[in-house]
Scaffold this motif. Sequence first.
Motif, short mmCIF file in Angstrom:
data_model
loop_
_atom_site.label_atom_id
_atom_site.label_comp_id
_atom_site.label_asym_id
_atom_site.label_seq_id
_atom_site.Cartn_x
_atom_site.Cartn_y
_atom_site.Cartn_z
N TRP A 172 5.82 7.27 -1.26
CA TRP A 172 5.40 7.48 -2.63
C TRP A 172 6.39 8.37 -3.38
N TRP A 173 7.19 9.15 -2.65
CA TRP A 173 8.23 9.96 -3.29
C TRP A 173 9.25 9.08 -4.01
N VAL A 174 9.51 7.91 -3.47
CA VAL A 174 10.47 7.00 -4.10
C VAL A 174 9.97 6.63 -5.50
N GLU A 175 8.71 6.28 -5.60
CA GLU A 175 8.10 5.97 -6.91
C GLU A 175 8.08 7.21 -7.79
N HIS A 176 7.77 8.35 -7.21
CA HIS A 176 7.72 9.62 -7.95
C HIS A 176 9.04 9.89 -8.66
N TYR A 177 10.14 9.57 -8.01
CA TYR A 177 11.46 9.80 -8.61
C TYR A 177 11.97 8.59 -9.39
N ARG A 178 11.08 7.65 -9.67
CA ARG A 178 11.35 6.47 -10.50
C ARG A 178 12.43 5.55 -9.94
N THR A 226 0.82 -1.20 0.00
CA THR A 226 0.00 0.00 0.00
C THR A 226 0.86 1.26 0.00
N VAL A 227 1.85 1.32 0.86
CA VAL A 227 2.64 2.55 0.97
C VAL A 227 3.65 2.71 -0.15
N ALA A 228 3.96 1.63 -0.86
CA ALA A 228 4.95 1.71 -1.95
C ALA A 228 4.31 1.74 -3.33
N CYS A 229 3.00 1.83 -3.41
CA CYS A 229 2.31 1.70 -4.70
C CYS A 229 2.38 2.93 -5.57
#
Length: 176
Positions: free
Chosen positions: A138-144, A126-129
């Motif tokens: 979600w910032w981690v995903e935002h920065y690819r 949920t938190v990494a989606c």
Amino acid sequence: MERIALSAPETEAPAAEKHPVSATMILLPLQPDEEPRWAWRTRLRADAGAGPNARLRLRPQLTMAGWSGSIETAARIADKLVDNAARHGTPFGDGCVGLELTLFPGTDELLIEVDDAAPEFPDFETVACGAPSGRGLWWVEHYRARLSWDVKKDGNGQVVGKTVQALVPVSWGESA
């Protein structure tokens, strides 16, 4: 140390068949077999200043290492990972969490690893989606960057916590 990641299962089980931990274990290929071209580690006090402290310490380290990626992006990701460990994880006996940076030859990708003493990561999927959530991951995903986690074991194979990992590419695009 063998890396194991927990990720969401391919199919959703009916509610009656769901196990309280809905994850599957897979080998995590974030670290190439070759020796890193550069590595650095530190411990940070697990308090309200942990994230900003990580950001401040990371910038000069990556500058001295000559990393060709966005140092500011890496600093923001490290801030979020360390802040999350300090807020939602468990500090080790010394009141700290661990931060490790590794650069790999060839790709020059940056692996950011944050360790804490809690061996579980509730609601990782949920938190990494990629959707904004209360934990800032979600910032981690935002920065690819690719996000994963695994159980941390000592030399005797005893579980002593967890490691959350973000593999940050050298270029992440212009959308941020």
